[in-house]
Every structure is written in structure tokens, then in C-alpha cells.
Design a protein around this motif. Structure first.
Motif, mmCIF file in Angstrom:
data_model
loop_
_atom_site.group_PDB
_atom_site.id
_atom_site.type_symbol
_atom_site.label_atom_id
_atom_site.label_comp_id
_atom_site.label_asym_id
_atom_site.label_seq_id
_atom_site.Cartn_x
_atom_site.Cartn_y
_atom_site.Cartn_z
ATOM 1 N N ILE A 266 0.841 -1.202 0.000
ATOM 2 C CA ILE A 266 0.000 0.000 0.000
ATOM 3 C C ILE A 266 0.879 1.256 0.000
ATOM 4 O O ILE A 266 0.605 2.226 -0.722
ATOM 5 C CB ILE A 266 -0.938 -0.011 1.218
ATOM 6 N N ALA A 267 1.950 1.237 0.790
ATOM 7 C CA ALA A 267 2.845 2.395 0.835
ATOM 8 C C ALA A 267 3.490 2.645 -0.520
ATOM 9 O O ALA A 267 3.576 3.790 -0.988
ATOM 10 C CB ALA A 267 3.913 2.181 1.907
ATOM 11 N N LEU A 268 3.949 1.591 -1.187
ATOM 12 C CA LEU A 268 4.570 1.761 -2.499
ATOM 13 C C LEU A 268 3.549 2.171 -3.548
ATOM 14 O O LEU A 268 3.867 2.928 -4.475
ATOM 15 C CB LEU A 268 5.261 0.463 -2.920
ATOM 16 N N ALA A 269 2.312 1.687 -3.409
ATOM 17 C CA ALA A 269 1.267 2.101 -4.343
ATOM 18 C C ALA A 269 0.980 3.595 -4.239
ATOM 19 O O ALA A 269 0.530 4.223 -5.212
ATOM 20 C CB ALA A 269 -0.009 1.298 -4.081
ATOM 21 N N VAL A 270 1.235 4.167 -3.086
ATOM 22 C CA VAL A 270 1.067 5.613 -2.912
ATOM 23 C C VAL A 270 2.323 6.358 -3.342
ATOM 24 O O VAL A 270 2.261 7.364 -4.068
ATOM 25 C CB VAL A 270 0.726 5.938 -1.441
ATOM 26 N N ALA A 271 3.490 5.873 -2.923
ATOM 27 C CA ALA A 271 4.732 6.629 -3.106
ATOM 28 C C ALA A 271 5.274 6.567 -4.523
ATOM 29 O O ALA A 271 5.757 7.579 -5.052
ATOM 30 C CB ALA A 271 5.793 6.106 -2.130
ATOM 31 N N VAL A 272 5.211 5.399 -5.170
ATOM 32 C CA VAL A 272 5.851 5.250 -6.479
ATOM 33 C C VAL A 272 5.196 6.111 -7.556
ATOM 34 O O VAL A 272 5.882 6.880 -8.242
ATOM 35 C CB VAL A 272 5.909 3.763 -6.884
ATOM 36 N N VAL A 339 -4.274 -1.321 8.495
ATOM 37 C CA VAL A 339 -3.249 -1.417 7.462
ATOM 38 C C VAL A 339 -3.293 -0.203 6.550
ATOM 39 O O VAL A 339 -2.257 0.350 6.164
ATOM 40 C CB VAL A 339 -3.445 -2.717 6.657
ATOM 41 N N MET A 340 -4.495 0.252 6.194
ATOM 42 C CA MET A 340 -4.638 1.388 5.293
ATOM 43 C C MET A 340 -4.072 2.666 5.932
ATOM 44 O O MET A 340 -3.424 3.472 5.264
ATOM 45 C CB MET A 340 -6.094 1.582 4.923
ATOM 46 N N THR A 341 -4.310 2.851 7.221
ATOM 47 C CA THR A 341 -3.786 4.032 7.907
ATOM 48 C C THR A 341 -2.267 4.082 7.841
ATOM 49 O O THR A 341 -1.668 5.094 7.446
ATOM 50 C CB THR A 341 -4.239 4.035 9.373
ATOM 51 N N ALA A 342 -1.625 2.965 8.223
ATOM 52 C CA ALA A 342 -0.165 2.931 8.198
ATOM 53 C C ALA A 342 0.370 2.998 6.771
ATOM 54 O O ALA A 342 1.378 3.667 6.509
ATOM 55 C CB ALA A 342 0.337 1.663 8.889
ATOM 56 N N GLY A 343 -0.282 2.320 5.831
ATOM 57 C CA GLY A 343 0.194 2.312 4.450
ATOM 58 C C GLY A 343 0.148 3.680 3.805
ATOM 59 O O GLY A 343 1.088 4.086 3.117
ATOM 60 N N LEU A 344 -0.938 4.431 4.019
ATOM 61 C CA LEU A 344 -1.049 5.766 3.422
ATOM 62 C C LEU A 344 0.005 6.710 3.988
ATOM 63 O O LEU A 344 0.669 7.439 3.235
ATOM 64 C CB LEU A 344 -2.454 6.323 3.676
ATOM 65 N N VAL A 345 0.179 6.715 5.290
ATOM 66 C CA VAL A 345 1.154 7.624 5.901
ATOM 67 C C VAL A 345 2.571 7.213 5.524
ATOM 68 O O VAL A 345 3.427 8.067 5.243
ATOM 69 C CB VAL A 345 0.973 7.648 7.429
ATOM 70 N N MET A 346 2.837 5.906 5.485
ATOM 71 C CA MET A 346 4.168 5.455 5.078
ATOM 72 C C MET A 346 4.435 5.822 3.626
ATOM 73 O O MET A 346 5.564 6.176 3.259
ATOM 74 C CB MET A 346 4.295 3.943 5.284
#
Length: 487
Positions: A266-272, A339-346
Motif C-alpha cells: 500500500i505504501a509503495l502504491a502511494v509513493a511510487v 493497514v490502510m492508515t499505516a500504508g497511506l502515511v508510510m
């Protein structure tokens, strides 16, 4: 003598050696520097190097080895009857070191005369209260074997420190005299100095390799100890994570790996996408004025401490998602930690890693490739898509790999934003945890490091190391494949 004083004495001796070595060389040439084999500064540097290098190396090795030797020596004197049933030798030695440190503080503060430390007994002295008065707190009363061991530990440390001071300063003085006597006009000081510097550079370059080897060996040995106490099949294929220091633990890693990978994806889906699009805009479309303003602003995100991101996830992003997907919304989310909370912020935290590195790589693509594509009639967007991005792909893969490694190793955002539940679920709005979070929890507190519940942290760390190594191998394969195409 304190270590700082020893270092300062060595440095002062090196400064004196530099001046005297330079003057001796000039004097041997009659004051004419043209008769010297090397420049005068090389003769002074030679004396300074021989004064500092060997003495500091011995000092560092001594500081590493002495505590180990003293700890093993004192531990062998503690009888088995002095170790409580609910404790271990490691915990008893922790009390020994605290008591020894407290005795040193009491002597330094004047609470105990230095010549009466060895006469202190637990029967006629409120030792616990005395130690508390100098800031050393103990969880229980000090037994006589522990006090004897602490006194022995203190005596050995004192003797070792005196011996260390004598040996280190003797080596420094010996190096000073040896190099000083060689400082004459025919001495090849330049060759000696340059060779010494080369060896120092090799040593500095080897530190990273030696550190990596040390980390891997510590993980391997402790992992082997863990698997002698807990079945490897249950660890790698177990689907339940339920540690219990009282016994009966279930230490399956699959739920932790699932939580780690789920949050990282989820974090990479946001950051990349955001980071890559930002890099393309800054390098190909933004004006110099906009670039000079926007790039530093994006990189500010990389300087924010992860604990701040964790608080942002806990206090802002989690409650916001709960309003939308909670009981008053879709009903998918039961609590702010997920998981969504941590993934978005990460993912927000990883944006500058992807953006800055990708921007530098895209700017490194030769301008001739852009000019050639534009000269053939390609548009700006076609040039970026068909020429620039494929040429920069190896570097972009490296940036994404760095972001993935950072996501896998993140702890604070997970602890505050994702919760502590180890579960297997596809719902991104449920609380889960990661391998790093459990490493912290397993090593927190007065854990017995001989138990599987504590040693499992090293097995978790070894697993993360292997996963990261696999990611590096995959990235190296991709980089080599496309580098052959575009070079």
C-alpha cells in the motif's frame, strides 16, 4: 584515567610530534628544504601518524575486549545458588554491573570512602538505599554474592583502566620516538605518509563490510540458538503468533510477513506513482524557478521524524478514515488503527525517496538522447515516455528498491498506525502488525535472552535480511538487463 583525557594527551603529543619532526628534518638539511627528500610537512605528518594511529587502535580494541573479559571472569565466580529460579545469569550480571556502577558513583560523590568499598557488607549497610541516593535503582535487595561480584567487577575494571592507560600512552610515546628519530633529510617521509594514508583509507572502506559481516554473524548464531529451542517448521509455516514467556508460545511468522508485505504494498502504491510523476515534472516540465522551490519543499518530508508520521497516522489519518469507512460510513473499519492508515502515511513518507532519486537519475540521461528524439519529430511526452524513462529505468528501480527497503524496515508508523494484532486478513481496514514491530516488542523489558520468546527477534531480523537480499538480487538483474540495452 578517563578515555577522553587519554585521547587528548595522544592528540597533543601528535601536534608536538608534527612540529618537532618537521624541525628535526629541516635541521638535518641545514635549514634548506631543497635538500630534503620530501616536503617538511611530510616529516611532521610521519611523526603524528605513528603517534596517533597505533595507540588509538590499541585503545579501541582494549575498550571492546576489556568488558567482555571482565564480564566472563566475574560471571564464573557467581555460584548457581545465587541465581533465582525466575532469573538467569545474564540478569544477575546486569545487577552486578549496576551495583558496581553505583559504588563508583558513591565513591565519586563522597558517600563512601574509596578505601572502604571492599569492606561493605549487605548485613551492616542499607546498600539499596545507598545506591538509590546516587541514582541507581534496583528491583530487589542486593544479595551477598552479587555484592561480592560487583566489588570484584569494580576492582577488575579499575585495574584494567590503569593498565590500558599505561599501555596506550606507552605505545603513543614509543611511536613518537621511533618516527622522530627517523626524521632526517634522507628519510622517504612522503612514501611512508602516503602508504599510511592508503592503509587508513582501506580500513575505512572495510568498516562497512566488517559491520555487515558482524551483523550477519550475530543474526546467524542467535537464529541457530532459537531453532535449537523452537521447531523451524512451526516458525516458517505457522499461522499463529502468540508469544508467552510463561511457556506454550506459538511463533508462526506468516501473519507478521503478511502484515509487513501488505502495508509495504500500500505504501509503495502511494509513493511510487506520486514520486515518479513528481520527478518527471520537476526534471522535464518545471521551470527553473518552480524547480528551485518545489524540490526542496518535497525533500522536507524526508527530514520529518518517523514518530511524527506515526502521530499523524494515529491522530489525523486514522480518525479521518474511520469517519468514512467506520460504523457511520461503509462499516468496513472498526478502529482508527489499520493497514490502510499505516500504508497511506508510510507512502507519504516515501515520496521524497522516490522523487529525489528518480529526479537525479532522469537528469543524468544525456541531453543528446532527448535532442535526437525531438529531431525525429517526437513530442515532449513521447520523448519522456519512449526515451528518457527507459534509459533511466535502472536508477528508478534502485529508487523504488530503496523505498521498499525503507517500508519493510519501518517501525514507529506501524506501531502507532497499524496496531499490534498479528492476523491473516485481506481487509486493509483491519489492524495488523509487522515483523519490525514484533522485534521491538520481543526485546522490550527484562526478557531472558536464552528463551525462544527473546531469541525469536533475531530470527525475525534474519528473515527480513534474506527478503531484502532477494530484493537487491532482483533489482540487480533488472538493472543489468536494461543497462546493456541503453549503454
Amino acid at each position: 584515567m578517563p578515555v577522553l583525557w587519554i585521547v587528548l594527551i595522544i592528540l597533543a603529543l601528535a601536534v608536538v610530534g608534527y612540529i618537532m619532526g618537521r624541525q628535526r628534518a629541516l635541521a638535518s638539511a641545514g635549514g634548506d628544504s631543497r635538500k630534503l627528500h620530501s616536503l617538511p610537512s611530510y616529516y611532521g605528518s610521519s611523526v603524528a601518524i605513528f603517534t596517533v594511529v597505533f595507540s588509538l587502535l590499541v585503545l579501541v580494541c582494549w575498550l571492546i575486549i576489556q568488558p567482555i573479559v571482565i564480564n566472563n571472569s566475574v560471571a564464573s565466580t557467581i555460584p548457581d545458588t545465587a541465581i533465582p529460579e525466575a532469573s538467569s545469569l545474564g540478569l544477575v550480571m546486569s545487577d552486578v554491573r549496576r551495583v558496581a556502577n553505583g559504588l563508583d558513583l558513591a565513591v565519586a560523590g563522597g558517600a563512601i570512602p574509596a578505601n572502604e568499598v571492599s569492606e561493605i557488607s549487605t548485613e551492616d549497610t542499607d546498600l539499596r538505599g545507598l545506591l538509590a541516593s546516587v541514582g541507581v535503582a534496583l528491583g530487589s535487595d542486593v544479595s551477598e554474592p552479587v555484592l561480592d561480584a560487583a566489588q570484584g567487577y569494580r576492582n577488575l575494571s579499575k585495574t584494567g583502566n590503569i593498565l590500558m592507560t599505561v599501555v596506550v600512552l606507552a605505545i603513543a610515546v614509543g611511536g613518537f620516538i621511533f618516527a622522530f628519530l627517523r626524521s632526517h633529510k634522507d628519510f622517504r617521509a612522503r612514501n611512508v605518509v602516503e602508504t599510511s594514508i592508503r592503509y587508513l583509507l582501506i580500513l575505512a572502506a572495510s568498516i562497512a563490510i566488517l559491520t555487515t559481516i558482524g551483523i550477519v554473524l550475530s543474526l546467524i548464531f542467535n537464529t541457530i540458538d532459537f531453532f535449537t529451542l523452537y521447531p523451524a517448521s512451526d516458525f516458517f509455516f505457522g499461522t499463529t503468533w502468540s508469544p508467552s514467556f510463561g511457556g506454550g508460545s506459538q511463533l508462526g511468522i506468516i501473519p507478521l510477513l503478511w502484515g509487513t508485505m501488505y502495508i509495504s504494498i500500500i505504501a509503495l502504491a502511494v509513493a511510487v506513482p506520486i514520486g515518479l510523476f513528481a520527478a518527471v515534472y520537476l526534471s522535464e516540465y518545471a521551470s527553473p524557478k518552480m524547480r528551485s522551490f518545489a524540490k526542496p519543499l518535497i525533500e522536507v518530508l524526508a527530514g520529518i521524524p518517523t514518530i511524527v508520521y506515526g502521530l499523524f497516522a494515529l491522530l489525523t489519518v486514522g480518525p479521518l478514515l474511520l469517519q468514512v469507512f467506520g460504523p457511520n460510513g461503509t462499516g468496513w473499519m472498526g478502529a482508527a488503527s489499520s493497514v490502510m492508515t499505516a500504508g497511506l502515511v508510510m507512502g507519504i513518507m516515501l515520496i521524497p525517496f522516490v522523487s529525489s532519486l528518480s529526479d537525479d537519475i532522469i537528469n543524468a540521461v544525456p541531453q543528446a538522447m532527448r535532442d535526437g528524439a525531438l529531431g525525429l519529430g517526437a513530442t515532449k511526452s513521447e520523448t519522456v515516455k519512449q526515451v528518457v524513462l527507459p534509459a533511466a529505468l535502472p536508477g528508478i528501480v534502485g529508487a523504488i528498491l530503496l523505498a521498499a527497503s525503507r517500508a519493510i524496515g519501518e517501525t514507529m508508523i506501524v506501531v502507532l498506525g497499524a496496531g499490534a494484532a498479528a492476523r491473516l486478513s485481506l481487509n486493509p481496514f483491519e489492524a495488523m502488525t509487522t515483523v519490525t514491530a514484533k522485534i521491538v516488542s520481543q526485546l522490550t523489558g527484562d526478557a531472558d535472552f536464552s528463551s525462544p520468546e527473546a531469541l525469536v527477534a533475531f530470527s525475525l531480523g534474519m528473515t527480513l535480511f534474506v527478503i531484502t537480499l532477494a530484493l537487491n538480487v532482483l533489482a540487480l538483474y533488472i538493472v543489468r538487463k536494461y543497462r546493456e540495452q541503453y549503454e
